[in-house]
Write a protein that holds these residues in place. Structure first.
Motif, PDB file in Angstrom:
ATOM      1  N   ALA A  94       0.816  -1.219   0.000  1.00 50.04           N
ATOM      2  CA  ALA A  94       0.000   0.000   0.000  1.00 50.04           C
ATOM      3  C   ALA A  94       0.846   1.264   0.000  1.00 50.04           C
ATOM      4  O   ALA A  94       0.521   2.239  -0.698  1.00 50.04           O
ATOM      5  N   TYR A  95       1.926   1.286   0.775  1.00 50.10           N
ATOM      6  CA  TYR A  95       2.712   2.513   0.958  1.00 50.10           C
ATOM      7  C   TYR A  95       4.106   2.437   0.335  1.00 50.10           C
ATOM      8  O   TYR A  95       4.899   3.357   0.511  1.00 50.10           O
ATOM      9  N   GLY A  96       4.393   1.356  -0.377  1.00 51.68           N
ATOM     10  CA  GLY A  96       5.699   1.265  -1.031  1.00 51.68           C
ATOM     11  C   GLY A  96       5.905   2.356  -2.066  1.00 51.68           C
ATOM     12  O   GLY A  96       7.015   2.875  -2.232  1.00 51.68           O
ATOM     13  N   ILE A  97       4.820   2.728  -2.760  1.00 50.58           N
ATOM     14  CA  ILE A  97       4.922   3.787  -3.768  1.00 50.58           C
ATOM     15  C   ILE A  97       5.298   5.108  -3.117  1.00 50.58           C
ATOM     16  O   ILE A  97       6.117   5.873  -3.648  1.00 50.58           O
ATOM     17  N   ASN A  98       4.716   5.397  -1.945  1.00 52.19           N
ATOM     18  CA  ASN A  98       5.027   6.650  -1.259  1.00 52.19           C
ATOM     19  C   ASN A  98       6.506   6.708  -0.856  1.00 52.19           C
ATOM     20  O   ASN A  98       7.170   7.742  -1.042  1.00 52.19           O
ATOM     21  N   ILE A  99       7.025   5.598  -0.301  1.00 50.41           N
ATOM     22  CA  ILE A  99       8.452   5.560   0.050  1.00 50.41           C
ATOM     23  C   ILE A  99       9.310   5.695  -1.195  1.00 50.41           C
ATOM     24  O   ILE A  99      10.334   6.393  -1.199  1.00 50.41           O
ATOM     25  N   GLY A 100       8.896   5.036  -2.277  1.00 49.87           N
ATOM     26  CA  GLY A 100       9.654   5.165  -3.524  1.00 49.87           C
ATOM     27  C   GLY A 100       9.674   6.583  -4.047  1.00 49.87           C
ATOM     28  O   GLY A 100      10.698   7.057  -4.563  1.00 49.87           O
ATOM     29  N   VAL A 101       8.549   7.291  -3.917  1.00 48.96           N
ATOM     30  CA  VAL A 101       8.488   8.698  -4.353  1.00 48.96           C
ATOM     31  C   VAL A 101       9.423   9.551  -3.510  1.00 48.96           C
ATOM     32  O   VAL A 101      10.102  10.455  -4.025  1.00 48.96           O
ATOM     33  N   ILE A 102       9.493   9.274  -2.200  1.00 47.35           N
ATOM     34  CA  ILE A 102      10.407  10.024  -1.323  1.00 47.35           C
ATOM     35  C   ILE A 102      11.852   9.849  -1.785  1.00 47.35           C
ATOM     36  O   ILE A 102      12.617  10.821  -1.899  1.00 47.35           O
ATOM     37  N   TYR A 103      12.241   8.617  -2.081  1.00 44.31           N
ATOM     38  CA  TYR A 103      13.618   8.356  -2.537  1.00 44.31           C
ATOM     39  C   TYR A 103      13.871   8.972  -3.907  1.00 44.31           C
ATOM     40  O   TYR A 103      14.930   9.578  -4.138  1.00 44.31           O
ATOM     41  N   LEU A 104      12.918   8.802  -4.816  1.00 47.92           N
ATOM     42  CA  LEU A 104      13.110   9.339  -6.167  1.00 47.92           C
ATOM     43  C   LEU A 104      13.174  10.856  -6.157  1.00 47.92           C
ATOM     44  O   LEU A 104      14.009  11.456  -6.853  1.00 47.92           O
ATOM     45  N   PHE A 105      12.324  11.492  -5.369  1.00 47.09           N
ATOM     46  CA  PHE A 105      12.332  12.951  -5.311  1.00 47.09           C
ATOM     47  C   PHE A 105      13.649  13.464  -4.728  1.00 47.09           C
ATOM     48  O   PHE A 105      14.207  14.453  -5.232  1.00 47.09           O
TER      49      PHE A 105
END
Length: 311
Positions: free
Chosen positions: A184-195
């Motif tokens: 559910a929240y893996g995308i949010n963590i990925g966005v934090i790293y990518l940003f």
């Protein structure tokens, strides 16, 4: 609660006591009380939310009021038409807002509304993500404490069996909850790293070459994004280490003193706890190593941009 001191009194908002009984009892709760673990995780998440609220609110206000203050300072030039009305963002519009004050004010109100809305969305997503991660750390810590505090040699087989079943069910619950959270929240963590990988170097560049009155805007932005990166990396690393510690704790249990049926249950728990709870965001592992790589890449991009500007 003031008398018995459930954990540290500071966690509950009380001043520390010098009473010997309170001090001993607080140490006992810190050493043996799973409730203290939950209280500590709750307090940590509160502090994180306070920091995020301050950074977002203060930065949003600066983005709104800094252009307004600059326009007031250069009010005469704006009236004469020798200077444009400064704003937080410049974009194409079908009307003139660089010299028309009413159009500029209308656009700024709309942009402030968008900034506040985006800030609320980012805060809610990050806050929920970190709250769940730290509470998962608390659950793993409590499970590890439950395993270490068992006195299986002094219990009958039926009590040992029930204790092993409770530990098994608790671990299965944590692991299923971890998988659900990861999906559910893996995308949010990925966005934090990518940003952070893409934007940190640009923000550092702005901090270096922007005007002094605008540097605070980018400093608060950099603090928020870097703190988010560090917290997510720390929480993911703690979850991985605690899952490894639980496997080691189960492995060194006094299994030789258990009955054969209980040994089979313990073996089942051992097999289920062998795979590490390695949090993956968008397919890659999250932790200290990717965080350090992002920081290295950020400084490399920053040096490249700086040299390009100097040329």
């Amino acid at each position: 609660m003031t008398f018995v001191a459930v954990g540290k009194q500071e966690w509950w908002g009380y001043k520390p006591s010098k009473n010997l009984f309170v001090w001993i009892n607080a140490k006992a709760w810190l050493s043996f009380g799973p409730v203290a673990v939950a209280i500590k995780m709750e307090r940590i998440t509160h502090y994180i939310q306070y920091v995020f609220i301050f950074l977002i609110c203060f930065d949003a206000n600066l983005w709104a009021f800094t252009p307004l203050a600059r326009n007031i300072i250069h009010l005469e030039g704006v009236h004469n038409g020798t200077m444009i009305l400064e704003g937080a963002t410049y974009m194409w519009m079908p009307f003139d807002y660089m010299y028309n004050f009413k159009n500029w004010l209308l656009l700024e109100v709309f942009l402030v509304y968008l900034q506040c809305g985006a800030g609320v969305v980012i805060f809610c997503m990050d806050s929920m993500t970190f709250n769940i991660m730290f509470h998962m750390i608390g659950h793993l810590t409590i499970l590890k404490h439950d395993i270490e505090s068992q006195m299986w040699e002094d219990l009958p087989d039926s009590a040992v069996r029930q204790s092993l079943i409770d530990i098994h069910d608790y671990y299965v619950f944590i692991k299923s909850y971890f998988k659900t959270f990861e999906s559910a929240y893996g995308i949010n963590i990925g966005v934090i790293y990518l940003f952070n990988l893409m934007a940190d170097s640009l923000i550092m560049y702005q901090l270096k070459f922007a005007e002094k009155e605008n540097q605070m805007l980018y400093l608060l932005m950099a603090l928020y994004f870097v703190i988010s990166l560090v917290i997510s990396s720390y929480a993911a690393e703690q979850i991985r280490n605690l899952s490894d510690n639980i496997f080691t704790t189960i492995y060194y249990c006094p299994w030789e003193s258990l009955s054969v049926s209980n040994q089979k249950i313990l073996l089942l728990i051992l097999l289920q706890s062998q795979p590490l709870m390695d949090f993956k965001a968008c397919g890659f592992s999250v932790g200290y190593r990717p965080m350090i790589n992002i920081i290295k890449t950020t400084f490399s991009y920053y040096v490249m941009l700086k040299k390009t500007e100097e040329k």
